[in-house]
Design a protein around this motif. Sequence first.
Motif, PDB file in Angstrom:
ATOM      1  N   UNK A  99       0.804  -1.226   0.000  1.00 15.96           N
ATOM      2  CA  UNK A  99       0.000   0.000   0.000  1.00 15.96           C
ATOM      3  C   UNK A  99       0.836   1.275   0.000  1.00 15.96           C
ATOM      4  N   UNK A 100       2.070   1.194   0.476  1.00 13.46           N
ATOM      5  CA  UNK A 100       2.940   2.373   0.521  1.00 13.46           C
ATOM      6  C   UNK A 100       3.914   2.433  -0.650  1.00 13.46           C
ATOM      7  N   UNK A 101       3.717   1.590  -1.661  1.00 17.01           N
ATOM      8  CA  UNK A 101       4.576   1.644  -2.844  1.00 17.01           C
ATOM      9  C   UNK A 101       4.439   2.999  -3.526  1.00 17.01           C
ATOM     10  N   UNK A 102       5.540   3.486  -4.089  1.00 17.90           N
ATOM     11  CA  UNK A 102       5.534   4.819  -4.691  1.00 17.90           C
ATOM     12  C   UNK A 102       4.690   4.810  -5.960  1.00 17.90           C
ATOM     13  N   UNK A 104       3.101   6.018  -9.609  1.00 23.96           N
ATOM     14  CA  UNK A 104       2.058   5.060  -9.966  1.00 23.96           C
ATOM     15  C   UNK A 104       2.635   3.657  -9.807  1.00 23.96           C
ATOM     16  N   UNK A 105       1.867   2.744  -9.186  1.00 20.95           N
ATOM     17  CA  UNK A 105       2.406   1.426  -8.894  1.00 20.95           C
ATOM     18  C   UNK A 105       1.317   0.374  -9.089  1.00 20.95           C
ATOM     19  N   UNK A 106       1.754  -0.862  -9.329  1.00 23.19           N
ATOM     20  CA  UNK A 106       0.804  -1.948  -9.471  1.00 23.19           C
ATOM     21  C   UNK A 106       1.311  -2.992 -10.438  1.00 23.19           C
ATOM     22  N   UNK A 107       0.416  -3.867 -10.863  1.00 23.26           N
ATOM     23  CA  UNK A 107       0.776  -4.967 -11.750  1.00 23.26           C
ATOM     24  C   UNK A 107      -0.344  -5.254 -12.726  1.00 23.26           C
ATOM     25  N   UNK A 108       0.023  -5.786 -13.861  1.00 25.83           N
ATOM     26  CA  UNK A 108      -0.927  -6.229 -14.884  1.00 25.83           C
ATOM     27  C   UNK A 108      -0.545  -7.638 -15.308  1.00 25.83           C
ATOM     28  N   UNK A 117       5.311  -2.711 -11.599  1.00 23.36           N
ATOM     29  CA  UNK A 117       6.057  -1.468 -11.637  1.00 23.36           C
ATOM     30  C   UNK A 117       5.731  -0.570 -10.470  1.00 23.36           C
ATOM     31  N   UNK A 118       6.654   0.322 -10.161  1.00 23.99           N
ATOM     32  CA  UNK A 118       6.438   1.361  -9.152  1.00 23.99           C
ATOM     33  C   UNK A 118       7.190   2.615  -9.575  1.00 23.99           C
ATOM     34  N   UNK A 119       6.780   3.746  -9.043  1.00 22.13           N
ATOM     35  CA  UNK A 119       7.338   5.047  -9.413  1.00 22.13           C
ATOM     36  C   UNK A 119       7.217   5.265 -10.927  1.00 22.13           C
ATOM     37  N   UNK A 120       6.071   4.862 -11.468  1.00 18.87           N
ATOM     38  CA  UNK A 120       5.853   4.950 -12.907  1.00 18.87           C
ATOM     39  C   UNK A 120       5.424   6.358 -13.313  1.00 18.87           C
ATOM     40  N   UNK A 121       5.820   6.767 -14.511  1.00 18.55           N
ATOM     41  CA  UNK A 121       5.333   8.027 -15.042  1.00 18.55           C
ATOM     42  C   UNK A 121       3.825   7.961 -15.264  1.00 18.55           C
TER      43      UNK A 121
END
Length: 235
Positions: A99-102, A104-108, A117-121
């Motif tokens: 929940x505290x990942x920087x 834009x973050x997540x997975x597909x 990915x994390x810290x995504x543009x």
Amino acid sequence: MTVSILAYDEKTGSLGGAAMTGSLCVGGWVLRGTAESGLSASQGTAPSTLWGEEVLARMKAGEPAAEAVAEVTAPDTGRAHRQLAALDPAGRSGHFTGAESVPVCGALEGPGVVVSGNMLADWAVIRAVRDTYLAGAGALHDRLMAALVAGAQAGGDSRGLLSAALLVVSRSAAPLTLRIDRSAKPLEDLADLLAAARAEPYYGWTRVVPTLDDPHRAPDLVEPEALPLPETGTE
């Protein structure tokens, strides 16, 4: 930004992973795995290499990827700062984003593939990685490289990229593990390293070393006509 992709090639049974980041040593931190255990990608603000190893052990013992990821991440009180993705030897995937990942973050996910990915543009970054891989044809390593390039072109890292890595494992071939740990152009350097690894004389040497399916393989025990041909990246 850190982006990773784990993928299963149904045609060959090979498993492959690739990653890139604006920090150092993404291969050593993120990518792990074997043909027997599957692959893991552990990343985040405070990535856990322990997660990466434990999820592999569980998958090697027979746990599906999603179940193994849930079992590994649940007890960790620091999990809010970490991400984990996994792909088991059957091509099933699982993932977790704290929940505290920087952002834009997540997975597909997709058929036989998971991208984290994390810290995504923008979400477009991991969407481009996944969709480029799924739309690709040819050798697994070429599809993974194309996916990384697409992700970088879709937004990349505001800090600039510094490291990139590629890992491909198979029961019938030597592992391919390539790392660019600090470079002003890590994707270009990784592509150059991949080309060298798929050319002679190095490629010829990998064709006579032991594999899981042929653990006693050696130069004087292999008939030249029985050796696998290099994948060219075309159907």
